[in-house]
Design an enzyme around this catalytic site. Structure first.
Site, mmCIF file in Angstrom:
data_model
loop_
_atom_site.group_PDB
_atom_site.id
_atom_site.type_symbol
_atom_site.label_atom_id
_atom_site.label_comp_id
_atom_site.label_asym_id
_atom_site.label_seq_id
_atom_site.Cartn_x
_atom_site.Cartn_y
_atom_site.Cartn_z
ATOM 1 N N GLU A 27 7.227 49.768 86.724
ATOM 2 C CA GLU A 27 8.323 50.404 87.366
ATOM 3 C C GLU A 27 8.639 52.094 86.980
ATOM 4 O O GLU A 27 8.237 52.559 85.934
ATOM 5 C CB GLU A 27 9.395 49.885 87.276
ATOM 6 C CG GLU A 27 9.635 48.590 87.612
ATOM 7 C CD GLU A 27 11.136 47.555 87.454
ATOM 8 O OE1 GLU A 27 11.632 47.341 88.549
ATOM 9 O OE2 GLU A 27 11.458 47.779 86.273
ATOM 10 N N LYS B 195 13.204 36.042 85.314
ATOM 11 C CA LYS B 195 13.296 34.649 84.784
ATOM 12 C C LYS B 195 14.888 34.560 84.546
ATOM 13 O O LYS B 195 15.466 35.272 83.706
ATOM 14 C CB LYS B 195 12.483 34.401 83.657
ATOM 15 C CG LYS B 195 12.565 33.168 83.354
ATOM 16 C CD LYS B 195 11.517 32.973 82.117
ATOM 17 C CE LYS B 195 11.279 31.517 81.720
ATOM 18 N NZ LYS B 195 10.487 31.178 80.568
ATOM 19 N N CYS C 33 7.274 29.925 84.590
ATOM 20 C CA CYS C 33 7.175 29.251 83.390
ATOM 21 C C CYS C 33 7.863 27.947 83.410
ATOM 22 O O CYS C 33 7.861 27.062 84.527
ATOM 23 C CB CYS C 33 7.359 29.769 82.127
ATOM 24 S SG CYS C 33 6.394 29.023 80.544
#
Length: 319
Positions: free
Chosen positions: A79, A145, A198
């Site tokens: 980014e 996440k 995950c």
């Protein structure tokens, strides 16, 4: 009546009939670089890992491709806008290197780290993230996440435990910050792609944004931590989620087992553990929302009630 309802709970929604896939239909390419966890500290690891994944990403063809890389395998910040001294290399250059393997209709989903800064330009936290990258090097979406690992991705009660010397349980002094939960990124040519990083995929009933049902789930992971037994178990959990939700799942891991799973939970293609390879197959189609997808984990309670009613009915009849 109770018997019929109980049996209905056990019957999956009918799968669609197989269809012929056109040569120009969207495809997915899953990359598995096979870099073991113990190599992380070796000299040049970040560059070698990036080069391996670029090499395994193949070349564009007549069909658009969704190229997917594992969790956390881009160790350069992608980014723009971070303070200059945080960069190892130019983020635009890193994006260009990844985008160099993409055709004009391809999209890449790559796992890396995002940084979150306050107004004072001080680092406040990080994200275990997936970035959606287009051939013109733009980032068109990011997922962070939500289900973080205590002691691995953040230190609980840091103000208490760090003075006791327990900060060594996590890598670095900055905790990962949780994302908002199940979410999807809309990708040109692919529609809505849900993200689960995950072990988020193990949480039954919590892997899909119910208000914005995706067409496919992407589950990048790092199973290199979990020895021999962990990867097969993690794959089995992902297959169960595919069956519950009626959605195909794409799994990309650094060391295996990477896989493309169809909406019925069947393995379309896999890369076994400890092999550097890639698989490229047509993107499986989703099924109509299953009964579980419509009512979630209330289905378990409903099954208990129905089976209890069935047991009572059988016992009364036997008297």
């Amino acid at each position: 009546m109770a018997v019929a309802l109980a049996l209905l709970m056990l019957v999956p929604d009918p799968a669609p009939k197989p269809v012929t896939v056109a040569a120009t239909a969207p495809r997915v390419r899953v990359v598995q670089p096979n870099f073991p966890q113990e190599a992380v500290r070796s000299p040049g690891y970040d560059e070698r890992l990036l080069d391996r994944q670029i090499e395994l990403s193949g070349t564009p063809g007549p069909a658009p491709r969704l190229v997917v890389w594992p969790e956390g395998t881009v160790n350069f910040y992608l980014e723009d806008g971070y303070p200059f001294d945080w960069y190892q290399a130019s983020p635009s250059l890193m994006r260009a290197r990844i985008a160099s393997v993409l055709g004009p209709r391809d999209v890449a989903l790559v796992g890396g780290t995002a940084l979150n800064f306050g107004r004072d330009r001080q680092l406040q936290g990080a994200g275990n993230s997936v970035f959606a990258l287009t051939p013109d090097t733009r980032i068109i979406g990011r997922y962070d996440k939500a289900h973080l690992v205590p002691g691995g991705e953040y230190l609980p009660m840091r103000s208490i435990l760090q003075p006791l010397g327990l900060s060594r349980l996590v890598m670095g002094d900055i905790d990962f910050a949780p994302g908002p939960g199940p979410a999807a990124i809309t990708l040109p040519g692919y529609g809505s792609v849900g993200m689960q990083i995950c072990y988020e995929i193990i949480f039954s009933g919590q892997v899909v944004d119910r208000a914005h049902r995706p067409a496919v789930l992407f589950n990048p992971s790092n199973d290199a931590w979990f020895g021999t037994w962990g990867p097969p178990q993690h794959l089995a959990q992902a297959r169960l989620r595919a069956t519950e939700e009626g959605l195909p799942i794409l799994r990309a891991t650094p060391t295996g087992i990477s896989a493309v799973i169809d909406a019925a939970g069947a393995l379309v293609a896999t890369i076994p553990a400890n092999r550097a390879d890639a698989i490229e197959v047509p993107l499986p189609a989703p099924h109509a929302p299953t009964l579980f997808a419509r009512i979630g984990n209330w289905m378990a309670l409903l099954a208990i009630v129905l089976l209890s009613a069935l047991a009572i009915a059988i016992r009364r009849r036997a008297r």
